[in-house]
Write an enzyme that holds these catalytic residues in place. Structure first.
Site, short mmCIF file in Angstrom:
data_model
loop_
_atom_site.label_atom_id
_atom_site.label_comp_id
_atom_site.label_asym_id
_atom_site.label_seq_id
_atom_site.Cartn_x
_atom_site.Cartn_y
_atom_site.Cartn_z
CB SER A 243 22.93 53.16 -24.77
OG SER A 243 23.12 53.26 -26.06
N GLY A 281 19.21 53.80 -29.03
CA GLY A 281 19.76 52.95 -27.93
C GLY A 281 20.07 51.54 -28.76
N GLY A 325 21.66 57.11 -32.11
CA GLY A 325 22.36 57.69 -32.85
C GLY A 325 23.30 57.55 -33.01
NE ARG A 367 31.07 53.14 -27.18
CZ ARG A 367 30.95 52.25 -27.45
NH1 ARG A 367 32.41 51.85 -28.69
NH2 ARG A 367 30.18 51.01 -26.89
CB CYS A 398 51.10 57.88 -19.37
SG CYS A 398 52.14 59.54 -20.50
CD GLU A 399 45.19 55.96 -16.96
OE1 GLU A 399 44.80 57.25 -16.82
OE2 GLU A 399 44.29 54.70 -16.13
CE1 TYR A 428 26.10 58.61 -27.71
CE2 TYR A 428 26.31 56.78 -28.65
CZ TYR A 428 26.28 57.82 -28.24
OH TYR A 428 24.84 58.23 -27.45
C1 LIG Z 1 21.77 58.59 -25.65
C2 LIG Z 1 19.86 59.04 -25.99
C3 LIG Z 1 19.88 58.32 -27.19
C4 LIG Z 1 20.56 58.30 -28.32
O1 LIG Z 1 21.23 56.36 -28.16
P1 LIG Z 1 22.16 55.61 -29.32
O2 LIG Z 1 22.26 54.47 -28.40
O3 LIG Z 1 23.01 56.58 -29.43
O4 LIG Z 1 21.05 55.93 -29.63
C5 LIG Z 1 18.84 58.85 -27.77
N1 LIG Z 1 17.52 59.44 -26.56
C6 LIG Z 1 18.32 59.71 -25.83
C7 LIG Z 1 17.42 60.16 -24.24
C8 LIG Z 1 19.58 59.28 -24.54
O5 LIG Z 1 20.57 60.03 -23.67
#
Ligand SMILES: *Cc1c(COP(=O)(O)O)cnc(C)c1O
Length: 471
Positions: A243, A281, A325, A367, A398-399, A428
């Site tokens: 990713s 990714g 994503g 993140r 609290c961290e 995310y």
């Molecule tokens: C997490 C994931 C994605 C999306 O990854 P991004 O970095 O958000 O683009 C796509 N395919 C699989 C199988 C994943 O586990």
């Protein structure tokens, strides 16, 4: 521009190399904000035709604000770029990875815009179906699917189930037999290419939980098992190499390894594999330290690599699916917070770091704590004439690791009551949000042309206690 007695140069020494002292601490770095975001002379942030104070008046803080035009524009840009770049080959389809950010309203946009979707749980599946995504536009992932999840996916007739282990072949076969169906599957392979941000690691082995290893023979064993049975229909191989990747060389290597593997399988088993899943990714710019490629450039390069590598391996070019994503959801989202406690902390050498507390934190953005992710921030409710001060945006949990933005120059007069905006929080953040410290999760509000729509409302105390049987 001096931030304290030692001057800004001193402060700069404590900042990461990519972080420059801003010329104007009010200015937006346009490349990391949604398409419709801008600031006027009043220093007030506007997104989707609404000012930050107008949005806050409607939904409060903290709040996830989603620029609808930006989100849908990015999804469409990926869909069109990949359709165009692969048109002369066997085609390509974009599946939005729902785990980045999903709600029924968001699924509705995706359905209207004819996007396909990836899910990896029954909950994500249910959400996208309620949004009107057709089951045959869904791919089902997951490294530990339950019988119930597989049965639901098969009974609905999802397009593809991605098999993640040898055990899952038996499991899926058994579930399919009970339903008397013949689902199409892909086999997820781990190919020893692992990429994150600017670097990738290429090895033969991979030490992680996903997929069937090519190096240790599990992938070949999986193909053999699938070839021996009639129930599950193997449509192709899948891989996802990581990713937040900027480096198309990592994808090129993944494509090469997958093309060779496809050739080997077709040769040894006489199987035809018309589909290739290349995962997601694609990286986004969280700060000025990142410089992502546009979808058209990514698609063009991947198509060229695929054509070349398939030719070299002696296989027909398969149809491709990709699963962005973050690259769709991430840049479309902004989190709005209200500033509370502001505390200068003097460190060795007289250097001062300003700790700026906001009314959320690691419960709405894990993140930074989880991955050491870098973010940026701006005061969204006014113009400031104060000099830039190196600051750290922290939450109310609290961290001590409850950090939202590790390093950013904010105006030195940032104060309680200011609205602070953090960009690129669409992916995310809401999907990984928690109730740590019994704090309700923020709403998701979409904005477009001056209209705000609450997609997901704020979590209330009653919501939080709804599962507590003694409440
Ligand atoms: C997490 C994931 C994605 C999306 O990854 P991004 O970095 O958000 O683009 C796509 N395919 C699989 C199988 C994943 O586990």
């Amino acid at each position: 521009m001096s931030t304290h007695e030692a001057g800004s140069l001193h402060a700069q020494g404590r900042a990461p190399a990519w972080l420059e002292v801003p010329q104007d601490v009010n200015a937006l770095l346009q490349q990391i904000w949604p398409d419709t975001a801008h600031k006027g002379d009043d220093g007030v942030l506007r997104v989707g035709g609404l000012s930050a104070p107008e949005i806050v008046a409607q939904v409060g803080t903290p709040a996830f604000v989603l620029d609808e035009a930006d989100f849908r524009g990015r999804a469409q840009a990926f869909a069109h770029a990949f359709a165009d770049a692969f048109a002369h080959l066997a085609g390509a389809r974009v599946h939005y990875a729902a785990k980045a950010l999903i709600s029924v309203g968001i699924a509705r946009w995706l359905a209207e815009d004819d996007l396909a979707v990836d899910v990896c749980s029954d909950g994500e599946l249910d959400t996208v179906l309620r949004g009107g995504i057709a089951p045959n536009r869904v791919t089902f992932h997951g490294s530990n699917k339950s019988d119930a999840e597989l049965a639901q996916a098969m009974a609905l007739g999802v397009d593809l189930i991605v098999i993640d282990s040898l055990a899952e072949i038996d499991q899926a076969e058994r579930v399919a037999a009970a339903l008397d169906c013949q689902p199409e599957v892909m086999l997820r392979c781990s190919i020893g290419v692992e990429a994150h941000t600017h670097e990738y690691i290429a090895t033969s082995h991979e030490d992680q939980k996903f997929g069937l290893s090519v190096a240790d023979g599990s992938a070949a064993q999986g193909v053999r098992r699938l070839a021996e049975q009639q129930r599950l229909q193997l449509r192709g191989l899948h891989t996802h190499i990581g990713s937040q990747i900027f480096d198309t060389e990592a994808f090129q290597l993944a494509i090469r390894r997958m093309a060779r593997l496809t050739a080997q399988i077709e040769h040894e088993h006489g199987l035809n594999l018309p589909e290739l899943g290349l995962g997601g990714g694609f990286g986004v710019a969280y700060t000025t330290g990142h410089d992502p490629l546009a979808p058209a450039a990514i698609a063009g390069r991947m198509a060229a690599h695929l054509e070349q590598e398939c030719q070299a391996a002696g296989v027909a070019v398969p149809h491709v699916t990709i699963e962005p994503g973050r690259a769709i959801a991430g840049p479309a989202g902004v989190t709005l917070y209200t500033v509370g406690t502001v505390k200068p902390v003097t460190l060795d050498g007289g250097f001062t770091r300003l700790y700026v507390s906001v009314d959320g934190g690691m419960s709405d953005n894990i993140r930074t704590a989880l991955y050491g992710a870098e973010y940026s921030a701006t005061v969204a409710s006014r113009y400031s004439t104060a000099p830039p001060q190196l600051s750290r945006v922290v939450g109310k949990h609290c961290e001590s690791g409850d950090i939202v933005v590790k390093d950013e120059y904010l105006p030195a007069d940032v104060a309680a009551g200011d609205i602070l905006a953090v960009p690129v929080t669409g992916a995310y953040c809401h999907s990984m949000a928690s109730n740590y410290n019994a704090i309700g999760r923020p709403p998701i509000a979409s904005v477009r042309d001056g209209l705000l729509t609450v997609l997901v409302r704020r979590e209330t105390m009653d919501d939080l206690l709804a599962r507590d049987l003694f409440a």
